[in-house]
Scaffold this active site. Structure first.
Site, PDB file in Angstrom:
ATOM      1  N   HIS A   1       0.843  -1.202   0.000  1.00  0.00           N
ATOM      2  CA  HIS A   1       0.000   0.000   0.000  1.00  0.00           C
ATOM      3  C   HIS A   1       0.874   1.246   0.000  1.00  0.00           C
ATOM      4  CE1 HIS A   1      -4.121  -1.727   1.493  1.00  0.00           C
ATOM      5  NE2 HIS A   1      -3.642  -2.361   0.436  1.00  0.00           N
TER       6      HIS A   1
ATOM      7  N   TYR B   1      -9.397   5.054   7.581  1.00  0.00           N
ATOM      8  CA  TYR B   1      -9.542   5.389   9.001  1.00  0.00           C
ATOM      9  C   TYR B   1     -10.584   6.492   9.083  1.00  0.00           C
ATOM     10  CZ  TYR B   1      -5.276   2.802  10.171  1.00  0.00           C
ATOM     11  OH  TYR B   1      -4.339   1.814  10.363  1.00  0.00           O
TER      12      TYR B   1
ATOM     13  N   PRO C   1      -4.753  -0.344  18.647  1.00  0.00           N
ATOM     14  CA  PRO C   1      -4.487  -0.756  17.257  1.00  0.00           C
ATOM     15  C   PRO C   1      -4.590   0.354  16.215  1.00  0.00           C
ATOM     16  CG  PRO C   1      -6.650  -1.475  17.982  1.00  0.00           C
ATOM     17  CD  PRO C   1      -5.972  -0.905  19.188  1.00  0.00           C
TER      18      PRO C   1
ATOM     19  N   LYS D   1       0.729  -0.548  15.112  1.00  0.00           N
ATOM     20  CA  LYS D   1       2.122  -0.626  15.559  1.00  0.00           C
ATOM     21  C   LYS D   1       2.463  -1.870  16.368  1.00  0.00           C
ATOM     22  CE  LYS D   1       3.642   3.001  13.622  1.00  0.00           C
ATOM     23  NZ  LYS D   1       3.935   2.548  12.248  1.00  0.00           N
TER      24      LYS D   1
ATOM     25  N   TYR E   1       3.463   6.383  10.331  1.00  0.00           N
ATOM     26  CA  TYR E   1       2.699   5.188   9.939  1.00  0.00           C
ATOM     27  C   TYR E   1       3.590   4.172   9.219  1.00  0.00           C
ATOM     28  CZ  TYR E   1      -1.420   2.421   8.754  1.00  0.00           C
ATOM     29  OH  TYR E   1      -2.354   1.413   8.673  1.00  0.00           O
TER      30      TYR E   1
HETATM   31  C1  PHB Z   1      -6.391  -4.867  10.657  1.00  0.00           C
HETATM   32  O1  PHB Z   1      -6.282  -5.115   9.437  1.00  0.00           O
HETATM   33  O2  PHB Z   1      -6.877  -5.693  11.449  1.00  0.00           O
HETATM   34  C2  PHB Z   1      -5.918  -3.544  11.161  1.00  0.00           C
HETATM   35  C3  PHB Z   1      -5.316  -2.681  10.287  1.00  0.00           C
HETATM   36  C4  PHB Z   1      -4.880  -1.442  10.745  1.00  0.00           C
HETATM   37  C5  PHB Z   1      -5.048  -1.093  12.065  1.00  0.00           C
HETATM   38  C6  PHB Z   1      -5.620  -1.992  12.945  1.00  0.00           C
HETATM   39  C7  PHB Z   1      -6.069  -3.230  12.487  1.00  0.00           C
HETATM   40  O3  PHB Z   1      -4.631   0.114  12.488  1.00  0.00           O
END
Ligand code: PHB
Ligand code: APR
Length: 394
Positions: free
Chosen positions: A77, A205, A297, A301, A389
């Site tokens: 990505h 997000y 989450p 990280k 990130y």
């Molecule tokens: C996930 O794909 O489960 C996932 C991805 C990004 C995050 C948290 C969980 O920040």
């Protein structure tokens, strides 16, 4: 009960990503290790976990000789989307940092590491009961455990506590010797896994008045979605339909209309917490991964911090065995914690910026809105987000 004795250089507690990756890095350096895991391999692989890898973590899998499938099946990505006020804003990682992230499930990564460990004949004791790290303040640490009704004693030079947040390693340290830092968030994440194509090529997000939401994936045919929920919510109160309705309400209209839904194959609620233990070394016992720290989450990280910890620890142990230098093991805790706290800060900031805090009102909400406004419009702010990130340097 007679005790069977064994010996190795590094005794590792826990066959999660931290313990397995450390084992492979040490193996490539010619350093022997034995992993003691309380569960079966199937159980470990059955855990549903995230899967966003920083470039640094991908390089470590390459260094461990375990990146072939990751390169074949991982999704690269170049950016991510932030949905603020019903509008998607794209954060271009590649343009802003020259780096990317790779989407590859933690379960797959753990499977690759397990296979590599079995292939190189390194020892892993699954279903090891009552593992006890002892004498690690002296020069002859030991790991005591029971297997199949037989008591065992593994003598080693060092112990790596990679046994997660609920493990035995951190709790084996005298309270006076350790400091704990914690922030518990007043909400959880309700997650659903579904075999439908992801709603978006990149992760979304989402900040919404009804709460945070995240659109993620495991592959082009398997999606992972999350909505912020109350801590006292119960999974059984959330039918798939209710989940998808709530998710749609938090997404921009065209994204909501594009959402392909289906029966959830996994559904669970996870609490959000920031946690750090200091220091990370107690004599000949070292903590790494979730045994040492937890991040919410929101910044993706958790796995990447486990990887950087074991990178520092493997380097320190290599210097000890090959250079007869103690500088690395003496500096491990400070070096790892410096990167840990930066990732804790980023994960706390993403959480504070994108979630709705039940108690926050008035001034706090206005500040949050201003933060989001600034983020949506500022090049510098978006570059700062991208830099954190994709992963800060080791
Ligand atoms: C996930 O794909 O489960 C996932 C991805 C990004 C995050 C948290 C969980 O920040
Ligand atoms: N004895 C032996 N093994 C133990 C013990 C014990 N007393 N306690 C726990 N374990 C094992 C667990 O069964 C688990 O397999 O230690 C392993 C720890 O693995 P993880 O919890 O996955 O922790 P870590 O390897 O540090 O990986 C961190 O996992 O939770 C995610 O977001 C987190 O992605 C991050 C990653």
């Amino acid at each position: 009960m007679s005790t069977q004795a064994g010996r190795t250089q590094v005794g590792i507690i826990g066959a999660g990503p931290a313990g397995l990756l450390l084992g492979q890095l040490l193996h490539r350096m010619g350093i022997e290790s034995v992993i003691l895991e309380q569960r079966s391999a199937e159980y470990v692989l059955g855990r549903i976990r995230a899967g966003v890898l920083e470039q640094g973590s991908v390089h470590l899998m390459e260094q461990a000789g375990c990146a072939d499938r990751l390169h074949r099946e991982g999704l690269i990505h170049d950016g991510t989307l932030l949905s603020i006020g019903g509008e998607n804003h794209r954060i271009d990682f590649r343009r802003r940092t020259g780096k990317t992230v790779t989407i590859y499930g933690q379960t797959e990564l753990t499977r690759d590491l397990m296979d590599a460990r079995a292939a190189c004949g390194a020892r892993t004791v699954y279903e090891a009961e009552d593992v006890q790290p002892v004498d690690f303040n002296g020069d002859h640490p030991r790991l005591l455990y029971r297997k199949g009704g037989v008591q065992h004693e593994l003598r080693c030079d060092f112990i790596a506590g990679c046994d997660g947040y609920h493990g035995i390693s951190r709790t084996s340290v005298p309270q006076a010797a350790i400091q704990l830092f914690e922030r518990v968030y007043p909400f959880g994440w309700l997650g659903v896994l579904v075999d439908r194509p992801p709603v978006s090529e990149e992760l979304i997000y989402t900040h919404h008045e009804r709460g945070f939401a995240l659109c993620s994936m495991r592959s082009h045919s398997r999606s992972r979605y999350y909505v912020q929920c109350r801590l006292d919510d119960r999974v059984e109160d959330w039918s798939d339909d209710r989940f998808y309705d709530e998710l749609r309400r938090r997404l921009p209209r065209e994204t909501a209309e594009a959402l392909q839904t289906g029966p959830s194959i996994e559904k669970s609620i996870a609490p959000l917490r920031s946690f750090v233990a200091e220091p990370l070394r107690f004599g000949r016992l070292f903590l790494a991964g979730d045994a040492a720290h937890i991040v919410p989450p929101t910044g993706a990280k958790g796995l990447n911090l486990a990887a950087s910890d074991v990178f520092y620890l493997a380097e320190a142990l290599r210097d000890y065995y090959q250079e007869k230098s103690k500088a690395g093991i003496d500096g491990y805790s400070a070096r790892a914690l410096r990167r840990v706290w930066k990732a804790e800060r980023f994960s706390w900031w993403m959480t504070a910026t994108l979630h709705i805090f039940p108690e926050s009102a008035g001034f706090d909400r206005r500040i949050q809105r201003a933060e989001l406004d600034y983020l949506a419009q500022s090049d510098a702010a978006q570059t700062a987000l991208a830099e954190n990130y994709v992963g800060l340097p080791f």
